[in-house]
Design an enzyme around this catalytic site. Structure first.
Site, PDB file in Angstrom:
ATOM      1  N   CYS A 126       3.347   8.359   1.155  1.00 58.01           N
ATOM      2  CA  CYS A 126       3.765   7.434   2.202  1.00 58.01           C
ATOM      3  C   CYS A 126       3.980   6.075   1.546  1.00 58.01           C
ATOM      4  O   CYS A 126       3.055   5.515   0.957  1.00 58.01           O
ATOM      5  CB  CYS A 126       2.673   7.361   3.269  1.00 58.01           C
ATOM      6  SG  CYS A 126       2.995   6.112   4.519  1.00 58.01           S
TER       7      CYS A 126
ATOM      8  N   CYS B 234       5.443  -7.279   7.982  1.00 54.20           N
ATOM      9  CA  CYS B 234       6.381  -6.726   8.963  1.00 54.20           C
ATOM     10  C   CYS B 234       6.512  -7.739  10.092  1.00 54.20           C
ATOM     11  O   CYS B 234       5.564  -8.442  10.427  1.00 54.20           O
ATOM     12  CB  CYS B 234       5.818  -5.413   9.506  1.00 54.20           C
ATOM     13  SG  CYS B 234       6.875  -4.612  10.728  1.00 54.20           S
TER      14      CYS B 234
ATOM     15  N   CYS C 213       4.067  -4.928  16.552  1.00 57.60           N
ATOM     16  CA  CYS C 213       3.423  -3.893  17.385  1.00 57.60           C
ATOM     17  C   CYS C 213       1.941  -4.237  17.545  1.00 57.60           C
ATOM     18  O   CYS C 213       1.264  -4.586  16.579  1.00 57.60           O
ATOM     19  CB  CYS C 213       3.590  -2.511  16.762  1.00 57.60           C
ATOM     20  SG  CYS C 213       5.318  -2.004  16.654  1.00 57.60           S
TER      21      CYS C 213
ATOM     22  N   CYS D 290      -1.009  -2.571  15.380  1.00 58.45           N
ATOM     23  CA  CYS D 290      -0.729  -2.326  13.958  1.00 58.45           C
ATOM     24  C   CYS D 290      -1.241  -3.461  13.080  1.00 58.45           C
ATOM     25  O   CYS D 290      -1.004  -4.634  13.361  1.00 58.45           O
ATOM     26  CB  CYS D 290       0.770  -2.142  13.772  1.00 58.45           C
ATOM     27  SG  CYS D 290       1.225  -1.828  12.062  1.00 58.45           S
TER      28      CYS D 290
ATOM     29  N   GLU E 276       0.829  -1.206   0.000  1.00 58.44           N
ATOM     30  CA  GLU E 276       0.000   0.000   0.000  1.00 58.44           C
ATOM     31  C   GLU E 276       0.860   1.250   0.000  1.00 58.44           C
ATOM     32  O   GLU E 276       1.903   1.280   0.640  1.00 58.44           O
ATOM     33  CB  GLU E 276      -0.820   0.056   1.292  1.00 58.44           C
ATOM     34  CG  GLU E 276      -2.087  -0.739   1.261  1.00 58.44           C
ATOM     35  CD  GLU E 276      -2.804  -0.691   2.606  1.00 58.44           C
ATOM     36  OE1 GLU E 276      -2.992   0.412   3.154  1.00 58.44           O
ATOM     37  OE2 GLU E 276      -3.149  -1.769   3.106  1.00 58.44           O
TER      38      GLU E 276
ATOM     39  N   CYS F 125      -3.465   1.668   8.705  1.00 58.10           N
ATOM     40  CA  CYS F 125      -2.455   1.334   7.700  1.00 58.10           C
ATOM     41  C   CYS F 125      -2.410  -0.180   7.556  1.00 58.10           C
ATOM     42  O   CYS F 125      -2.471  -0.909   8.529  1.00 58.10           O
ATOM     43  CB  CYS F 125      -1.078   1.787   8.142  1.00 58.10           C
ATOM     44  SG  CYS F 125      -1.047   3.469   8.698  1.00 58.10           S
TER      45      CYS F 125
HETATM   46  N1  SAH Z   1       7.914   0.342  11.221  1.00 60.52           N
HETATM   47  C1  SAH Z   1       7.931   1.770  11.289  1.00 60.52           C
HETATM   48  C2  SAH Z   1       7.064   2.478  10.284  1.00 60.52           C
HETATM   49  C3  SAH Z   1       5.687   1.967   9.999  1.00 60.52           C
HETATM   50  S1  SAH Z   1       4.321   2.419  10.968  1.00 60.52           S
HETATM   51  C4  SAH Z   1       7.595   2.214  12.687  1.00 60.52           C
HETATM   52  O1  SAH Z   1       7.267   1.391  13.511  1.00 60.52           O
HETATM   53  O2  SAH Z   1       7.726   3.396  12.971  1.00 60.52           O
HETATM   54  C5  SAH Z   1       4.149   4.137  10.990  1.00 60.52           C
HETATM   55  C6  SAH Z   1       3.588   4.668  12.287  1.00 60.52           C
HETATM   56  O3  SAH Z   1       2.204   4.330  12.453  1.00 60.52           O
HETATM   57  C7  SAH Z   1       4.294   4.095  13.501  1.00 60.52           C
HETATM   58  O4  SAH Z   1       4.477   5.095  14.461  1.00 60.52           O
HETATM   59  C8  SAH Z   1       3.300   3.059  13.982  1.00 60.52           C
HETATM   60  O5  SAH Z   1       3.520   2.712  15.313  1.00 60.52           O
HETATM   61  C9  SAH Z   1       1.994   3.765  13.732  1.00 60.52           C
HETATM   62  N2  SAH Z   1       0.811   2.909  13.702  1.00 60.52           N
HETATM   63  C10 SAH Z   1       0.700   1.630  13.281  1.00 60.52           C
HETATM   64  N3  SAH Z   1      -0.548   1.189  13.406  1.00 60.52           N
HETATM   65  C11 SAH Z   1      -1.256   2.186  13.931  1.00 60.52           C
HETATM   66  C12 SAH Z   1      -2.613   2.342  14.291  1.00 60.52           C
HETATM   67  N4  SAH Z   1      -3.483   1.346  14.174  1.00 60.52           N
HETATM   68  N5  SAH Z   1      -3.011   3.533  14.806  1.00 60.52           N
HETATM   69  C13 SAH Z   1      -2.132   4.546  14.937  1.00 60.52           C
HETATM   70  N6  SAH Z   1      -0.835   4.464  14.606  1.00 60.52           N
HETATM   71  C14 SAH Z   1      -0.400   3.299  14.105  1.00 60.52           C
END
Ligand code: SAH
Length: 365
Positions: A115, A122, A126, A129, A102, A343
């Protein structure tokens, strides 16, 4: 016969991942004039060609030769969602092996920001996510990162001026391809996007941050902080088991010292999880004495997860507390709420259900 077979199975070289210098060497080794490398590089990275066929200032025989040896990594549009809420679009692209990634286009007064994803899937895990739910499938090649931007520029006919590496994947878990991407996208022979207009986000891989600090880049580093203590961070981000918060922050300080670029801390606000007064106090302890910027992101609900975002009022209250302590803080303006989900959601629907089914789900939404 043996030779033909060998030719058929031999993998074509990924020409869009070559820097200009590498392409020049490659052409020289093939006995071509060096200005050919310039022409080809321009076709690939400025005119954004999708085939050698298009490269009309090259002889037909050279185009055929190139086509035999090299491949222009396919990044094919599967779906484009245009938001009705604001000038935001989401793109789902299919790669050579059927994997999907995406990308998001956000139009601002100052220009168009894209973006991009750095991996298919991944492995960081987290908790909130969507991108990590199916694990890591594979790293994206540099060409596949570049061509997400090229595609969007071609589809919309508008120039991209800013890049955020905040889509699916952990860029520092795909370090070499990511760094090559930064070099190439900011090179004068290519799109020539100023490094100051590029932000890369990491979950906090310490050796990667320290290495990046030595690359001589001017990109902004965004750290996904999400909690002000090691314990809480660990409960949200498994990567914190490997790298202690204090180590991660020290690495960010080094990045700032070496590059002069202020760090952005991303903090996804989750109701009753990290949005209390105590959480604000922990965050103030971290950010109060640092030259940084905090970006609060009200968490995007993910279908498979139960996290909820705080009310607008509570998010503002949280922001206020930080501001009162002299911290530079913004709440991320929500973009494309009607198309976005979290995302990685669009890709997940496809991955889980296959294309026809995903279309059905989208129609039903
Ligand atoms: N792997 C990298 C970049 C990808 S995610 C990282 O961890 O920074 C980009 C940002 O979106 C990160 O800060 C991540 O923690 C956040 N993110 C992911 N899922 C999310 C969600 N459901 N709501 C809000 N932020 C989210």
């Amino acid at each position: 016969m043996g030779e033909i077979m060998e030719k058929a199975v031999r993998k074509k070289k990924d020409i869009c991942s070559y820097t200009y210098e590498e392409l020049a060497e490659e052409m020289q080794a093939a006995g071509e004039k060096t200005f050919r490398a310039k022409q080809i590089y321009q076709w690939l990275h400025v005119k954004l060609a999708d085939s050698f066929e298009e490269m009309t200032n090259l002889s037909k025989s050279l185009r055929e030769k190139l086509d035999e040896e090299y491949q222009i990594a396919p990044v094919e549009l599967v779906e484009r969602q245009i938001s009705k809420a604001d000038p935001t679009e989401k793109f789902l692209f299919e790669l050579e092996d059927g994997n999907m990634v995406e990308s998001v286009l956000m139009k601002y007064d100052y220009g168009n920001s894209v973006c991009i994803s750095s991996q298919a899937g991944c492995r960081m895990g987290c908790r909130f996510c969507a991108s990590t739910i199916g694990g890591l499938i594979r790293n994206l090649k540099t060409s596949e990162m570049l061509r997400q931007i090229y595609r969007i520029q071609k589809i919309t006919g508008e120039r991209v001026s800013n890049i955020v590496v905040m889509g699916t994947g952990e860029p520092l878990d795909n370090y070499d391809n990511f760094v090559r991407f930064i070099r190439m996208v900011s090179a004068p022979e290519g799109l020539n996007i100023s490094q100051r207009n590029i932000t890369a986000s990491t979950c906090g891989i310490v050796p990667g941050i320290l290495r990046l600090a030595e690359e001589g880049f001017q990109i902004t580093l965004a750290l996904s902080l999400h909690a002000g203590t090691q314990e809480k961070r660990k409960s949200l981000m498994p990567v914190a088991n490997k790298y202690e918060l204090s180590e991660v922050l020290a690495a960010c300080d080094t990045y700032f010292e070496k590059t002069g670029r202020r760090i952005t801390f991303e903090y996804s606000l989750v109701k009753d999880v990290n949005d209390t007064d105590e959480d604000a106090a922990d965050l103030i302890r971290i950010a109060g004495h640092r030259n940084c910027h905090i970006n609060l992101i009200p968490v995007n609900p993910v279908r498979e997860r139960s996290y909820v975002r705080p009310s607008r009022q509570n998010a503002l209250k949280f922001q206020n507390k930080l501001e009162k302590n002299g911290i530079n803080v913004t709440i991320r303006r929500e973009r494309g709420s009607d198309i976005d989900g979290a995302c990685g959601q669009l890709r997940r629907r496809y991955a889980a259900a296959g294309k026809e089914k995903a279309d059905e789900i989208l129609r039903a939404d």
